[in-house]
Design an enzyme around this catalytic site. Structure first.
Site, short mmCIF file in Angstrom:
data_model
loop_
_atom_site.label_atom_id
_atom_site.label_comp_id
_atom_site.label_asym_id
_atom_site.label_seq_id
_atom_site.Cartn_x
_atom_site.Cartn_y
_atom_site.Cartn_z
N ASP A 14 -0.35 5.13 0.93
CA ASP A 14 -0.70 6.05 2.02
C ASP A 14 -0.58 5.34 3.36
O ASP A 14 -1.22 4.33 3.59
CB ASP A 14 -2.13 6.57 1.84
CG ASP A 14 -2.27 7.46 0.63
OD1 ASP A 14 -1.34 8.22 0.34
OD2 ASP A 14 -3.31 7.39 -0.04
N ASP A 37 -1.50 -0.68 6.01
CA ASP A 37 -1.74 -0.07 7.32
C ASP A 37 -3.20 -0.18 7.74
O ASP A 37 -3.59 0.38 8.76
CB ASP A 37 -1.33 1.41 7.29
CG ASP A 37 -2.24 2.25 6.41
OD1 ASP A 37 -2.59 1.79 5.30
OD2 ASP A 37 -2.60 3.37 6.82
N ASP A 65 0.86 -1.17 0.00
CA ASP A 65 0.00 0.00 0.00
C ASP A 65 0.91 1.24 0.00
O ASP A 65 2.12 1.13 0.22
CB ASP A 65 -0.89 -0.04 1.24
CG ASP A 65 -1.92 1.07 1.25
OD1 ASP A 65 -2.35 1.49 0.16
OD2 ASP A 65 -2.30 1.53 2.34
#
Length: 266
Positions: free
Chosen positions: A15, A209, A13
């Site tokens: 961000d 996250d 990922d």
């Protein structure tokens, strides 16, 4: 950790894993250098529909990271791929940034704010009541509702911001229609990512996250799973979910062996 380091395919990922806004997160440069030095296959797979792969490439370049545009896959590209496979030559009313607009255009999907086949919603900095009202009227008139991704919030340099699912919520509530979300954890996006990597799911890992998109996507696709605490999820929040990542790390820099850090930075 050694099991993780032996994997050949890394889906990351962006961000909250690679950066917050325009700030590179600690350990990312060492991690990327390690991936390259170890000849790993890697893909930055993001639920954000705001940017094109070329723009993401340039964003990382401004932070000092050199990554070819072929290493990026976005929910905008996944959405365009899905719609073109479902209804070639269709039209859509789009609430989003140039990332999703460009992806749809390249797939032969035209913009239509009168009688579109679809209403497509992604992250939109210019989101307003007029846009939402138009989307509601078009959905009530028969347009099918599509969300580029399932993220409710997203991390920024200044804190948490509403993401696609939050922007879609009023439209779903008023119309009584449920959107179809194309991005993670939808297996459609994950399978495409694996094809781009060229590795089997058993030899791949997803690093993210978010428990509700990244980690569940990895579990349901058969990938190894790593949650990093550099984004939106805290250790205590993990307990709210009926599934777990195999590893929880502070950030991607933890993956680089200590005796390799100096070598990776050279």
């Amino acid at each position: 950790m050694e099991q993780l380091r032996k994997k050949q395919g890394f889906i990351c990922d962006m961000d909250g894993v690679i950066y917050h806004g325009n700030r590179l997160l600690p350990g990312v440069e060492s991690f990327l250098n390690w991936l390259k030095r170890e000849n790993k296959h890697y893909l930055f797979l993001t639920n954000s529909s705001q940017y094109t792969p070329r723009e993401l490439q340039q964003k990382l370049a401004r932070m000092g990271l050199e990554v070819d545009a072929s290493h990026f896959y976005t929910s905008a590209l996944a959405t365009a791929r899905f719609l073109s496979s479902q209804a070639p030559g269709c039209s859509a009313y789009v609430m989003g940034e140039h990332g999703i607009l460009n992806a749809l255009y390249e797939a032969g999907i035209t913009y239509n704010d009168v009688d579109p086949d679809y209403v497509v919603v992604g992250e939109a900095s210019g989101y307003n009541v007029d846009m939402m009202t138009k989307a509601i009227r078009l959905v009530n008139a028969g347009a099918k509702l599509i969300g580029t991704n399932y993220d409710l919030t997203g991390p920024t340099e200044t804190g948490i911001a509403p993401a696609c699912r939050a922007l879609l919520a009023p439209i779903e509530a008023v119309t009584g229609k449920r959107a179809y979300y194309v991005g993670k954890p939808n297996p459609l996006m994950m399978r495409t990512g694996l094809k781009m990597l060229g590795v089997h799911s058993e030899d791949a890992v997803i690093i993210g996250d978010r428990m509700d998109t990244d980690i569940v996507a990895g579990i349901e696709t058969g990938l190894d799973t790593v949650l990093v605490l550099s984004g939106v999820t805290s250790p205590s929040e993990c307990e709210n979910f009926p599934y777990r990542p195999r590893l929880i790390l502070n950030g991607v820099g933890d993956i680089v062996p200590e005796n390799d850090e100096e070598k990776c930075q050279k």
